[in-house]
Scaffold this active site. Structure first.
Site, short mmCIF file in Angstrom:
data_model
loop_
_atom_site.label_atom_id
_atom_site.label_comp_id
_atom_site.label_asym_id
_atom_site.label_seq_id
_atom_site.Cartn_x
_atom_site.Cartn_y
_atom_site.Cartn_z
N LYS A 57 -0.09 -1.18 0.11
CA LYS A 57 0.30 0.09 -0.15
C LYS A 57 0.81 1.55 -0.27
CE LYS A 57 -3.77 -2.52 2.87
NZ LYS A 57 -3.95 -2.25 3.99
N CYS A 76 -0.66 0.67 5.95
CA CYS A 76 -1.26 -0.41 7.76
C CYS A 76 -1.99 -1.40 6.63
CB CYS A 76 -1.41 0.70 8.40
SG CYS A 76 -0.58 2.00 9.22
N ASP A 77 -1.83 -2.68 7.19
CA ASP A 77 -2.52 -3.72 7.01
C ASP A 77 -3.08 -4.38 8.59
OD1 ASP A 77 -4.35 -5.15 4.42
OD2 ASP A 77 -3.38 -6.61 6.53
N SER A 78 -4.66 -4.73 8.60
CA SER A 78 -4.68 -5.31 9.84
C SER A 78 -5.34 -6.32 9.57
CB SER A 78 -5.23 -4.11 10.96
OG SER A 78 -4.93 -3.40 11.04
N GLY A 113 0.31 -4.34 10.88
CA GLY A 113 1.31 -4.39 10.06
C GLY A 113 1.60 -2.66 9.55
#
Length: 210
Positions: A57, A76-78, A113
């Protein structure tokens, strides 16, 4: 003053940053998350998956060439780790219902992340990546309450089919870790990553009120 560019359409992430004194510039990455995850080796560690998604991203936004000359891009990634399996957005009521059956009355780890890219005149000059892990203890919702929650549509577009800062907060008993990370962007970790690329929080705060 450097500008923080948030590579996300998430209003929750933007709200966290704004409440913490930073007004981000929002740029949506349009990354195909499923394709990025599918391209990784099947035995990839959970933190590797969320970090690779966060990097994808941030890099996609950094590559647009339409950013302030002095900026830092944050991706970000959850995902929720349940019984060794990562869970992203459920998208449908049926999947959301199954996700809640798996975690009701239990705990699971929410992994977020983070990727930070420092850009100067369009070129990446520094980068930092890491993951924040927070253990979430879920309630066992009354079936009628759970169905009403799913019917709102809120849990369909969020990792693990729950929110902390919305209606889903009623069904979270407690946390072990960073609450802001569960919302989608961890302030303690982001502070450290910004330091790693040569920035302090004070450099990103806007003018004080008044």
């Amino acid at each position: 003053m450097p500008v923080l560019v948030l590579a996300s359409a998430s209003p929750a992430r933007r709200a966290v940053l704004r409440a913490a004194g930073i007004e981000p510039v929002v740029r949506i990455s349009d990354v195909d998350e499923d394709a990025v995850a599918a391209a990784l080796p099947p035995d990839s560690a959970p933190r590797t998956v969320v970090e690779e998604l966060a990097k994808a991203k941030a890099r996609a936004v950094a590559a647009t060439g339409e950013l302030p000359a002095d900026c830092v891009v944050v991706g970000c990634d959850s995902m929720l780790l349940v019984d060794g399996e990562l869970q992203g957005k459920p998208y449908t009521p049926e999947v959301a219902r199954e996700r809640w059956k798996a975690v009701a009355g239990r705990s699971a780890d929410l992994l977020t992340g983070h990727c930070v890219l420092r850009l100067t005149d369009g070129a990446v000059t520094a980068s930092a990546v890491d993951t924040s892990t927070t253990t979430v203890y879920f309630a066992d919702p009354d079936p009628a309450d759970l169905e009403a929650y799913i019917a709102t549509g809120e849990p369909l577009q969020v990792a693990g089919a729950f929110t902390l800062d919305g209606r889903g907060g009623w069904f979270v008993e407690r946390l072990e870790g960073d609450p802001s990370s569960v919302i989608g962007i961890g302030l303690p970790l982001l502070r450290r990553l910004l330091h790693d690329v040569g920035l302090s929080i004070a450099q990103l705060w806007g003018d004080p009120p008044g």
